[in-house]
Design a protein around this motif. Structure first.
Motif, PDB file in Angstrom:
ATOM      1  N   ALA A 289     -44.619  35.176  -5.241  1.00 33.13           N
ATOM      2  CA  ALA A 289     -44.704  35.443  -3.814  1.00 33.13           C
ATOM      3  C   ALA A 289     -45.713  36.439  -3.469  1.00 33.13           C
ATOM      4  CB  ALA A 289     -43.405  36.197  -3.389  1.00 33.13           C
ATOM      5  N   LYS A 290     -46.616  36.142  -2.567  1.00 27.38           N
ATOM      6  CA  LYS A 290     -47.457  36.994  -1.925  1.00 27.38           C
ATOM      7  C   LYS A 290     -46.946  37.603  -0.703  1.00 27.38           C
ATOM      8  CE  LYS A 290     -51.901  35.883  -2.362  1.00 27.38           C
ATOM      9  NZ  LYS A 290     -53.126  35.205  -2.646  1.00 27.38           N
ATOM     10  N   ILE A 291     -46.794  39.120  -0.892  1.00 32.93           N
ATOM     11  CA  ILE A 291     -46.305  39.741   0.185  1.00 32.93           C
ATOM     12  C   ILE A 291     -47.269  40.800   0.688  1.00 32.93           C
ATOM     13  CG2 ILE A 291     -44.378  41.366   0.815  1.00 32.93           C
ATOM     14  CD1 ILE A 291     -42.828  40.281  -1.490  1.00 32.93           C
ATOM     15  N   THR A 292     -47.540  41.005   1.976  1.00 37.74           N
ATOM     16  CA  THR A 292     -48.304  41.995   2.597  1.00 37.74           C
ATOM     17  C   THR A 292     -47.493  43.215   2.827  1.00 37.74           C
ATOM     18  OG1 THR A 292     -49.552  39.879   3.833  1.00 37.74           O
ATOM     19  CG2 THR A 292     -49.831  42.310   4.419  1.00 37.74           C
ATOM     20  N   GLN A 293     -48.062  44.274   2.306  1.00 39.39           N
ATOM     21  CA  GLN A 293     -47.337  45.396   2.176  1.00 39.39           C
ATOM     22  C   GLN A 293     -48.282  46.645   2.900  1.00 39.39           C
ATOM     23  OE1 GLN A 293     -45.813  45.471  -1.965  1.00 39.39           O
ATOM     24  NE2 GLN A 293     -43.898  45.330  -1.177  1.00 39.39           N
ATOM     25  N   GLY A 294     -48.830  46.260   4.036  1.00 40.22           N
ATOM     26  CA  GLY A 294     -49.670  47.503   4.665  1.00 40.22           C
ATOM     27  C   GLY A 294     -51.052  46.924   4.621  1.00 40.22           C
ATOM     28  N   VAL A 295     -51.746  48.064   4.910  1.00 37.62           N
ATOM     29  CA  VAL A 295     -53.465  47.917   5.125  1.00 37.62           C
ATOM     30  C   VAL A 295     -53.930  49.042   4.424  1.00 37.62           C
ATOM     31  CG1 VAL A 295     -55.245  47.615   6.691  1.00 37.62           C
ATOM     32  CG2 VAL A 295     -53.195  46.398   7.492  1.00 37.62           C
ATOM     33  N   HIS A 296     -55.226  48.728   3.704  1.00 39.81           N
ATOM     34  CA  HIS A 296     -56.213  49.657   3.115  1.00 39.81           C
ATOM     35  C   HIS A 296     -57.236  50.109   4.296  1.00 39.81           C
ATOM     36  CE1 HIS A 296     -54.676  50.241  -1.010  1.00 39.81           C
ATOM     37  NE2 HIS A 296     -54.964  48.946  -1.100  1.00 39.81           N
ATOM     38  N   ASN A 297     -57.442  51.218   4.702  1.00 41.05           N
ATOM     39  CA  ASN A 297     -58.209  51.459   5.718  1.00 41.05           C
ATOM     40  C   ASN A 297     -59.730  52.065   4.857  1.00 41.05           C
ATOM     41  OD1 ASN A 297     -57.112  50.863   8.060  1.00 41.05           O
ATOM     42  ND2 ASN A 297     -55.689  52.742   7.954  1.00 41.05           N
ATOM     43  N   ASN A 298     -60.696  51.669   5.336  1.00 42.30           N
ATOM     44  CA  ASN A 298     -61.991  52.133   4.607  1.00 42.30           C
ATOM     45  C   ASN A 298     -62.141  51.727   3.013  1.00 42.30           C
ATOM     46  OD1 ASN A 298     -62.888  53.582   6.746  1.00 42.30           O
ATOM     47  ND2 ASN A 298     -61.579  55.248   6.518  1.00 42.30           N
ATOM     48  N   ALA A 299     -61.701  50.242   3.009  1.00 45.51           N
ATOM     49  CA  ALA A 299     -61.818  49.870   1.499  1.00 45.51           C
ATOM     50  C   ALA A 299     -63.063  49.171   1.486  1.00 45.51           C
ATOM     51  CB  ALA A 299     -60.600  49.097   1.175  1.00 45.51           C
ATOM     52  N   SER A 322     -81.798  55.791  -4.412  1.00 43.36           N
ATOM     53  CA  SER A 322     -83.075  55.884  -3.509  1.00 43.36           C
ATOM     54  C   SER A 322     -84.251  55.681  -4.094  1.00 43.36           C
ATOM     55  CB  SER A 322     -82.996  57.125  -2.750  1.00 43.36           C
ATOM     56  OG  SER A 322     -83.038  58.284  -4.003  1.00 43.36           O
ATOM     57  N   GLU A 323     -84.475  55.903  -5.618  1.00 43.79           N
ATOM     58  CA  GLU A 323     -85.602  55.697  -6.483  1.00 43.79           C
ATOM     59  C   GLU A 323     -85.587  54.144  -7.034  1.00 43.79           C
ATOM     60  OE1 GLU A 323     -85.764  58.757  -9.167  1.00 43.79           O
ATOM     61  OE2 GLU A 323     -86.242  60.435  -7.692  1.00 43.79           O
ATOM     62  N   ASN A 324     -84.772  53.304  -6.496  1.00 46.25           N
ATOM     63  CA  ASN A 324     -84.750  51.926  -7.173  1.00 46.25           C
ATOM     64  C   ASN A 324     -84.460  52.011  -8.461  1.00 46.25           C
ATOM     65  OD1 ASN A 324     -84.898  50.804  -4.546  1.00 46.25           O
ATOM     66  ND2 ASN A 324     -87.051  50.360  -4.975  1.00 46.25           N
ATOM     67  N   LYS A 325     -83.714  52.927  -8.902  1.00 44.51           N
ATOM     68  CA  LYS A 325     -83.263  53.077 -10.447  1.00 44.51           C
ATOM     69  C   LYS A 325     -81.549  52.755 -10.427  1.00 44.51           C
ATOM     70  CE  LYS A 325     -86.830  56.004 -12.137  1.00 44.51           C
ATOM     71  NZ  LYS A 325     -87.474  57.458 -13.048  1.00 44.51           N
ATOM     72  N   VAL A 326     -81.284  52.322 -11.600  1.00 46.54           N
ATOM     73  CA  VAL A 326     -79.885  51.849 -11.678  1.00 46.54           C
ATOM     74  C   VAL A 326     -79.184  53.083 -12.216  1.00 46.54           C
ATOM     75  CG1 VAL A 326     -78.431  50.535 -12.955  1.00 46.54           C
ATOM     76  CG2 VAL A 326     -80.546  49.758 -12.354  1.00 46.54           C
ATOM     77  N   GLU A 327     -77.833  53.383 -11.522  1.00 50.16           N
ATOM     78  CA  GLU A 327     -76.986  54.378 -12.147  1.00 50.16           C
ATOM     79  C   GLU A 327     -75.621  53.850 -11.869  1.00 50.16           C
ATOM     80  OE1 GLU A 327     -76.184  56.942  -8.079  1.00 50.16           O
ATOM     81  OE2 GLU A 327     -77.789  57.503  -9.457  1.00 50.16           O
ATOM     82  N   PRO A 328     -74.707  54.099 -13.071  1.00 50.23           N
ATOM     83  CA  PRO A 328     -73.161  53.697 -13.210  1.00 50.23           C
ATOM     84  C   PRO A 328     -72.328  54.603 -12.277  1.00 50.23           C
ATOM     85  CG  PRO A 328     -73.950  55.039 -15.083  1.00 50.23           C
ATOM     86  CD  PRO A 328     -75.154  54.895 -14.245  1.00 50.23           C
ATOM     87  N   LYS A 329     -71.197  54.021 -11.588  1.00 54.38           N
ATOM     88  CA  LYS A 329     -70.476  54.643 -10.798  1.00 54.38           C
ATOM     89  C   LYS A 329     -68.952  54.172 -10.956  1.00 54.38           C
ATOM     90  CE  LYS A 329     -69.783  57.757  -7.541  1.00 54.38           C
ATOM     91  NZ  LYS A 329     -70.313  57.556  -6.302  1.00 54.38           N
ATOM     92  N   GLY A 346     -64.543  55.729  -4.745  1.00 55.45           N
ATOM     93  CA  GLY A 346     -65.638  55.942  -5.803  1.00 55.45           C
ATOM     94  C   GLY A 346     -67.047  55.359  -4.951  1.00 55.45           C
ATOM     95  N   LEU A 347     -66.913  54.630  -3.846  1.00 51.11           N
ATOM     96  CA  LEU A 347     -67.958  54.229  -3.119  1.00 51.11           C
ATOM     97  C   LEU A 347     -68.200  54.891  -1.806  1.00 51.11           C
ATOM     98  CD1 LEU A 347     -67.931  50.424  -3.861  1.00 51.11           C
ATOM     99  CD2 LEU A 347     -69.504  51.995  -4.728  1.00 51.11           C
ATOM    100  N   VAL A 348     -69.270  54.773  -1.081  1.00 53.68           N
ATOM    101  CA  VAL A 348     -69.493  55.438   0.227  1.00 53.68           C
ATOM    102  C   VAL A 348     -70.263  54.355   0.927  1.00 53.68           C
ATOM    103  CG1 VAL A 348     -69.273  57.752  -0.346  1.00 53.68           C
ATOM    104  CG2 VAL A 348     -71.573  56.579  -0.251  1.00 53.68           C
ATOM    105  N   SER A 349     -70.111  54.344   2.302  1.00 53.88           N
ATOM    106  CA  SER A 349     -70.848  53.403   3.228  1.00 53.88           C
ATOM    107  C   SER A 349     -72.155  53.446   2.841  1.00 53.88           C
ATOM    108  CB  SER A 349     -70.605  53.688   4.338  1.00 53.88           C
ATOM    109  OG  SER A 349     -71.258  52.713   5.600  1.00 53.88           O
ATOM    110  N   GLY A 350     -72.950  52.327   2.707  1.00 54.68           N
ATOM    111  CA  GLY A 350     -74.510  52.204   2.441  1.00 54.68           C
ATOM    112  C   GLY A 350     -74.781  52.208   0.842  1.00 54.68           C
ATOM    113  N   ASP A 351     -73.906  52.409   0.040  1.00 58.93           N
ATOM    114  CA  ASP A 351     -74.204  52.336  -1.583  1.00 58.93           C
ATOM    115  C   ASP A 351     -74.603  50.559  -1.855  1.00 58.93           C
ATOM    116  OD1 ASP A 351     -73.737  54.727  -2.298  1.00 58.93           O
ATOM    117  OD2 ASP A 351     -71.606  54.420  -2.979  1.00 58.93           O
ATOM    118  N   ARG A 352     -75.493  50.750  -2.440  1.00 58.45           N
ATOM    119  CA  ARG A 352     -76.116  49.341  -2.945  1.00 58.45           C
ATOM    120  C   ARG A 352     -75.548  48.985  -4.312  1.00 58.45           C
ATOM    121  NH1 ARG A 352     -82.539  49.770  -2.231  1.00 58.45           N
ATOM    122  NH2 ARG A 352     -82.235  51.746  -3.024  1.00 58.45           N
ATOM    123  N   VAL A 353     -74.591  47.886  -4.231  1.00 64.01           N
ATOM    124  CA  VAL A 353     -73.845  47.533  -5.383  1.00 64.01           C
ATOM    125  C   VAL A 353     -74.660  46.338  -5.942  1.00 64.01           C
ATOM    126  CG1 VAL A 353     -71.928  46.877  -6.495  1.00 64.01           C
ATOM    127  CG2 VAL A 353     -71.781  48.531  -4.678  1.00 64.01           C
TER     128      VAL A 353
END
Length: 372
Positions: A289-299, A322-329, A346-353
């Protein structure tokens, strides 16, 4: 003088050649650096509202179940249904031999008639003695005896009525009827079988399949987390995944959750109700059963391929800074929806994944990002 001039020209030429070679070498090095930047595809993180959907194991149960058992002892005279058919409430399914119960009923009727006649006689006699007692034509003792006899006759009538009612009930019980509407299963007895009152084995079972219940289990820890978010398990939509991984076409509703936790498993039972007009859902079937139990805001919804795990089990993504280098998060993945993870921390708006080219994207390396 001429020799010195030649030497000077030769020296100047050498310096110019060396300078040109050095410039060319620098240009080649810069070109090499540019050529060494691995191309990767990135997704720009953008927050959104994502429903909280949990997938829980469950079993299907009938909406109502009636186990047919005889209320009187006797021989089965008739079986009046087809196994596997739909029956209606009140429909006669078995006829137990009624003759002895019919005789008992007729005897009880006669006993009641006799008791009523005796009571009528006693009542008339008491009425006459009452008049005579007023003029002292009979003794008070005689009047008292007659009055008591009247009351006794009245009690006999009540007793005879009770016996008649019991005989009528027993006679009616020779017709075994269905208390509910539903689909009946196999019969455990045939015509001619002896059945006994309130026997342990059911004659047959009737199950109501539309609507139908689905019982699922959820850990008490998860329910506590939902309560802390202000989410309640009530009247929420539910979808079913059947045993062959197909999706059941009709949506159900969560009816209620159990009020206690199973001590053996630490889980709570949730019950959902589904329409089942085609009787596609059958009792005992295993479902998810797939049950909807609310909403994640800002996910954030991030593809599965972009998320890996470190040696400690933490979820990990690779970002382009910003320097076009890879960094783990390190991020927190709450649940999976389709081919994407729901990232809540762990993420913010605008992060390039980085979602493609991860095999060349090592921490600290220079990359050439391309936004999808």
């Amino acid at each position: 003088m001429r020799t010195q001039l030649k030497l000077l020209v030769l020296a100047l030429t050498s310096v110019m050649v060396l300078a040109a070679c050095d410039s060319q070498r620098k240009r080649e090095q810069e070109k090499g650096k540019r050529l060494g930047a691995s191309p990767v595809t990135v997704q720009v993180a953008s927050p959104e509202s994502v429903p909280i959907i949990v997938e829980l194991p469950g079993r299907i149960l009938p909406h109502m179940v009636a186990e047919l058992r005889p209320q009187v002892t006797g021989i089965v005279k008739q079986r009046l249904f087809t196994e596997g058919a739909v029956v209606s409430a009140g429909q006669i399914l078995y006829q137990i031999e009624p003759a002895p119960y019919q005789a008992a009923y007729e005897s009880a009727k006669a006993m009641l008639a006799k008791a009523e006649a005796n009571f009528e006689t006693a009542k008339l006699k008491a009425k006459r003695y009452k008049v005579l007692a007023k003029i002292s034509a009979v003794s008070k003792q005689a009047y008292d005896d007659v009055s008591v006899a009247e009351k006794q006759a009245q009690a006999d009538v009540a007793g005879a009525k009770a016996i008649l009612d019991k005989a009528k009930i027993d006679l009616d019980f020779t017709r075994v009827t269905s208390p509910i509407a539903g689909r009946i299963g196999m019969s455990s007895v045939t015509v001619g079988a002896l059945v006994t009152a309130n026997q342990g084995a059911a004659l047959a079972i009737v199950q109501q399949l539309d609507p139908i219940y689905v019982d699922v289990t959820q850990s008490s820890a998860e329910i506590l987390r939902l309560h802390r978010r202000g989410i309640e398990n009530s009247d929420v939509p539910v979808r079913l995944i059947l045993e062959d991984d197909s999706i059941y076409e009709l949506e159900g509703k969560l009816a209620f959750s159990e009020v206690s936790v199973d001590q053996a498993t630490g889980s709570v039972t949730l019950r959902a109700v589904f329409p089942n007009p085609k009787e596609q859902l059958l009792p005992g079937m295993y479902v998810r059963a797939k049950i909807t139990q609310g909403v994640h805001n800002n996910a954030f919804l991030i593809p599965h391929i972009a998320v890996s795990h470190d040696p400690h089990g933490n979820s990990l993504v690779m970002l382009v800074n910003s320097e076009n280098k890879v960094e783990p998060k390190i991020v927190k993945t709450e649940q999976s929806i389709g081919d994407k993870w729901v990232v809540t921390e762990g993420l913010v708006s605008g992060d390039r994944v980085i979602i493609e080219g991860l095999q060349k994207a090592r921490p600290g390396t220079l990359v050439k990002p391309e936004v999808r």
